[in-house]
Design an enzyme around this catalytic site. Sequence first.
Site, PDB file in Angstrom:
ATOM      1  N   ILE A  30      52.714  95.864  37.452  1.00 31.80           N
ATOM      2  CA  ILE A  30      54.166  95.784  37.660  1.00 31.80           C
ATOM      3  C   ILE A  30      54.927  96.600  36.603  1.00 31.80           C
ATOM      4  O   ILE A  30      56.088  96.967  36.812  1.00 31.80           O
ATOM      5  CB  ILE A  30      54.615  94.299  37.643  1.00 31.80           C
ATOM      6  CG1 ILE A  30      55.902  94.102  38.420  1.00 31.80           C
ATOM      7  CG2 ILE A  30      54.712  93.749  36.237  1.00 31.80           C
ATOM      8  CD1 ILE A  30      56.222  92.650  38.724  1.00 31.80           C
ATOM      9  N   ASN A  85      41.593  93.943  27.841  1.00 31.55           N
ATOM     10  CA  ASN A  85      42.156  93.234  26.694  1.00 31.55           C
ATOM     11  C   ASN A  85      41.651  91.796  26.691  1.00 31.55           C
ATOM     12  O   ASN A  85      41.648  91.127  27.732  1.00 31.55           O
ATOM     13  CB  ASN A  85      43.685  93.241  26.770  1.00 31.55           C
ATOM     14  CG  ASN A  85      44.269  94.646  26.664  1.00 31.55           C
ATOM     15  OD1 ASN A  85      43.720  95.496  25.985  1.00 31.55           O
ATOM     16  ND2 ASN A  85      45.377  94.882  27.360  1.00 31.55           N
ATOM     17  N   GLY A  91      45.399  91.762  22.806  1.00 28.98           N
ATOM     18  CA  GLY A  91      46.551  92.174  23.604  1.00 28.98           C
ATOM     19  C   GLY A  91      46.581  91.575  24.999  1.00 28.98           C
ATOM     20  O   GLY A  91      47.355  92.024  25.850  1.00 28.98           O
ATOM     21  N   HIS A  98      40.929  90.710  33.648  1.00 32.78           N
ATOM     22  CA  HIS A  98      41.325  91.861  34.462  1.00 32.78           C
ATOM     23  C   HIS A  98      40.999  93.152  33.742  1.00 32.78           C
ATOM     24  O   HIS A  98      41.051  93.217  32.512  1.00 32.78           O
ATOM     25  CB  HIS A  98      42.822  91.815  34.802  1.00 32.78           C
ATOM     26  CG  HIS A  98      43.709  91.622  33.613  1.00 32.78           C
ATOM     27  ND1 HIS A  98      43.913  90.386  33.037  1.00 32.78           N
ATOM     28  CD2 HIS A  98      44.433  92.504  32.877  1.00 32.78           C
ATOM     29  CE1 HIS A  98      44.737  90.512  32.000  1.00 32.78           C
ATOM     30  NE2 HIS A  98      45.061  91.796  31.874  1.00 32.78           N
TER      31      HIS A  98
HETATM   32  P1  AMP Z   1      47.192  92.180  29.640  1.00 35.74           P
HETATM   33  O1  AMP Z   1      48.324  92.380  28.655  1.00 35.74           O
HETATM   34  O2  AMP Z   1      45.961  92.984  29.349  1.00 35.74           O
HETATM   35  O3  AMP Z   1      46.895  90.699  29.816  1.00 35.74           O
HETATM   36  O4  AMP Z   1      47.704  92.741  31.021  1.00 35.74           O
HETATM   37  C1  AMP Z   1      48.512  92.006  31.880  1.00 35.74           C
HETATM   38  C2  AMP Z   1      49.165  93.006  32.794  1.00 35.74           C
HETATM   39  O5  AMP Z   1      49.669  92.323  33.915  1.00 35.74           O
HETATM   40  C3  AMP Z   1      50.328  93.760  32.159  1.00 35.74           C
HETATM   41  O6  AMP Z   1      50.049  95.167  32.169  1.00 35.74           O
HETATM   42  C4  AMP Z   1      51.511  93.413  33.063  1.00 35.74           C
HETATM   43  O7  AMP Z   1      52.408  94.481  33.266  1.00 35.74           O
HETATM   44  C5  AMP Z   1      50.814  93.005  34.349  1.00 35.74           C
HETATM   45  N1  AMP Z   1      51.554  92.094  35.214  1.00 35.74           N
HETATM   46  C6  AMP Z   1      52.234  90.989  34.845  1.00 35.74           C
HETATM   47  N2  AMP Z   1      52.770  90.389  35.929  1.00 35.74           N
HETATM   48  C7  AMP Z   1      52.413  91.143  37.006  1.00 35.74           C
HETATM   49  C8  AMP Z   1      52.654  91.054  38.409  1.00 35.74           C
HETATM   50  N3  AMP Z   1      53.381  90.043  38.950  1.00 35.74           N
HETATM   51  N4  AMP Z   1      52.144  92.012  39.222  1.00 35.74           N
HETATM   52  C9  AMP Z   1      51.429  93.032  38.697  1.00 35.74           C
HETATM   53  N5  AMP Z   1      51.152  93.163  37.380  1.00 35.74           N
HETATM   54  C10 AMP Z   1      51.644  92.231  36.545  1.00 35.74           C
END
Ligand code: AMP
Length: 112
Positions: A30, A85, A91, A98
Site C-alpha cells: 500500500i 523484516n 523493521g 511476509h
Molecule cells: P514490514 O514493515 O516489513 O512489516 O512491512 C509491512 C508492509 O505492509 C509495509 O511495507 C506496509 O506498507 C504494508 N502494508 C500495510 N498495510 C497494508 C495494506 N492494507 N495493504 C498492502 N500493504 C500494506
Amino acid sequence: MSCLFCKIAAGEIPARIVYEDADCLAFADISPQAPTHMLVIPREHIQSLEQAAAEHAPLLGALMSAAATVARQAGLAKGYRVVLNTGAEGGQTVDHLHLHVLGGRAMHWPPG
Ligand code: AMP
Ligand code: ZN
C-alpha cells in the site's frame, strides 16, 4: 482474527492481488518503496521468521519461489530485492510473515 494480512488473505480487506496459489498470496504494498513493491505472504498465519518452525521449511521455500514468480511477472529482468523484516529491530511492522519484492530501480547497500 485481528491480523491485517490474514484479513487480506480471507478477502475481507481489499488488496491488488498479483499472484496466488494453494499456500501463498502476493499483493501490492500500500506504500510502495520502489516502482514495483509486492508482498508475498503465506496463507497460514506465522508471526515472523522467528516463529517459523522446521516443519515450515517447505512453505518458506514456496514463498521464495512465489517471490521469484512475482518478480518475473512484473518484468524485473534487470534484478530485484527480496526482504524479510523480522521483529522490532528488523523493521517488521505487520506481524504476519511476509517477503517484500522490490524492483524497478537500482537498490542501495547497505540498507537503512
Ligand atoms: P514490514 O514493515 O516489513 O512489516 O512491512 C509491512 C508492509 O505492509 C509495509 O511495507 C506496509 O506498507 C504494508 N502494508 C500495510 N498495510 C497494508 C495494506 N492494507 N495493504 C498492502 N500493504 C500494506
Ligand atoms: Zn496473519
